[in-house]
Design a protein around this motif. Structure first.
Motif, short mmCIF file in Angstrom:
data_model
loop_
_atom_site.label_atom_id
_atom_site.label_comp_id
_atom_site.label_asym_id
_atom_site.label_seq_id
_atom_site.Cartn_x
_atom_site.Cartn_y
_atom_site.Cartn_z
N LEU A 81 4.27 -33.23 53.96
CA LEU A 81 5.27 -32.15 53.26
C LEU A 81 5.98 -31.27 54.25
CD1 LEU A 81 5.77 -30.53 50.79
CD2 LEU A 81 4.05 -28.79 51.57
N GLY A 82 5.66 -31.25 55.69
CA GLY A 82 6.41 -30.67 56.72
C GLY A 82 7.50 -31.54 57.07
N LEU A 83 7.32 -32.94 57.03
CA LEU A 83 8.19 -34.04 57.56
C LEU A 83 9.29 -33.90 56.32
CD1 LEU A 83 6.27 -37.09 58.83
CD2 LEU A 83 7.65 -35.38 60.18
N LEU A 84 8.99 -33.76 55.04
CA LEU A 84 9.85 -33.73 53.94
C LEU A 84 10.75 -32.40 54.03
CD1 LEU A 84 10.85 -34.59 51.35
CD2 LEU A 84 8.95 -33.39 50.21
N ILE A 85 10.27 -31.35 54.45
CA ILE A 85 11.06 -30.01 54.37
C ILE A 85 11.89 -30.26 55.63
CG2 ILE A 85 10.80 -27.65 55.00
CD1 ILE A 85 8.53 -27.52 53.55
N GLY A 86 11.46 -30.61 56.86
CA GLY A 86 12.23 -30.86 58.08
C GLY A 86 13.49 -31.77 57.87
N GLY A 87 13.06 -32.91 57.19
CA GLY A 87 13.93 -34.15 56.88
C GLY A 87 15.26 -33.43 55.86
N LEU A 88 14.84 -32.64 54.98
CA LEU A 88 15.90 -32.03 54.14
C LEU A 88 16.60 -31.07 54.82
CD1 LEU A 88 13.74 -31.74 50.72
CD2 LEU A 88 15.71 -33.52 51.31
N PHE A 89 16.10 -30.35 55.76
CA PHE A 89 16.76 -29.09 56.51
C PHE A 89 17.81 -29.97 57.39
CE2 PHE A 89 16.90 -26.85 60.48
CZ PHE A 89 17.75 -25.55 59.77
N LEU A 90 17.31 -30.96 58.20
CA LEU A 90 18.37 -31.95 58.87
C LEU A 90 19.39 -32.46 58.18
CD1 LEU A 90 18.74 -33.21 61.77
CD2 LEU A 90 17.48 -35.25 61.11
N TYR A 91 18.95 -32.83 56.96
CA TYR A 91 20.20 -33.39 56.11
C TYR A 91 21.25 -32.25 55.86
CZ TYR A 91 22.82 -35.08 52.14
OH TYR A 91 23.76 -35.74 51.39
#
Length: 231
Positions: A81-91
């Motif tokens: 979930l942390g990686l998912l949120i971080g990836g979307l924020f980077l996008y």
């Protein structure tokens, strides 16, 4: 027993619906990135013509692990979930900055986060190589490609002059141009070796993964693809 089977089938159906919905949503969100990758893959003199093959190869590698995946315990991981949120924020940041390279890599982070969150660390560990192999399909920024091409052209021209002089032929290098007594040769972008370096690196790491040998030999096989590409 029938109730348990019905309940498990319902859970599978719900999981399939959730996963399909997420994949469709991601497809819509990352649609501009897919278009960007497609343009880079099929551009004239593309350095990433191998790009469309990478997802297919990763899919085959995951399919070969189907027995291990069937036996692996499925358990959600909060790290996903942390990686998912971080990836979307980077996008989001990359989209506003119009940096397609980091936007593409955010897709990899999001995919890794989804697999970790829904399937857990054990499943992710089994398919970690096919997932990381997907990184070879993401084109590097044009500025990086141009800078690397220039350096490799200069290196190629310098190596060519040194090789010619071994045979007693007078040769002089100016930039990427090699001057000889009766002619001159320009080392162009296609002759830099970068295209071979990118594609052979992908092939080298794939071969090192498939071959059954020790890890030091696998690393040596992969590293040998770099000088082979340059030569």
């Amino acid at each position: 027993m029938d109730r348990i089977k019905e309940q498990s089938s319902r859970l599978r159906i719900l999981f399939g619906i959730k996963l399909s919905s997420i994949l469709i949503l991601l497809g819509l969100i990352y649609y501009p990135i897919f278009i960007w990758m497609y343009d880079r893959w099929f551009a004239a003199d593309s350095y990433y013509a191998h790009g469309p093959l990478i997802p297919a190869i990763s899919g085959v590698l995951i399919w070969l692990k189907r027995r291990e995946l069937a036996e692996a315990q499925v358990q959600s991981s909060k790290l996903g979930l942390g990686l998912l949120i971080g990836g979307l924020f980077l996008y989001i940041v990359s989209a506003f900055s119009r940096v397609y390279f980091t936007s593409a890599y955010s897709l990899f982070i999001v995919m890794l986060g989804l697999i970790l969150y829904f399937l857990g660390s054990k499943v992710t560990r089994i398919i970690i190589f096919p997932l990381c192999f997907l990184l070879f399909m993401f084109p590097a920024p044009i500025s990086v490609v141009e800078a690397t091409t220039l350096r490799m052209k200069l290196f190629t021209a310098h190596a060519a002059v040194s090789f010619i002089q071994l045979f007693g032929v007078s040769a002089l290098r100016e930039g990427s141009t090699v001057y000889m007594p009766n002619t001159s040769i320009i080392v162009g972008d296609p002759c830099s070796g970068l295209r071979s370096l990118i594609s052979l690196s992908a092939l080298g790491i794939l071969y090192a993964y498939i071959v059954k040998t020790t890890y030091p030999r696998r690393i040596a096989l992969f590293l040998s693809s770099i000088p082979i590409a340059i030569i």
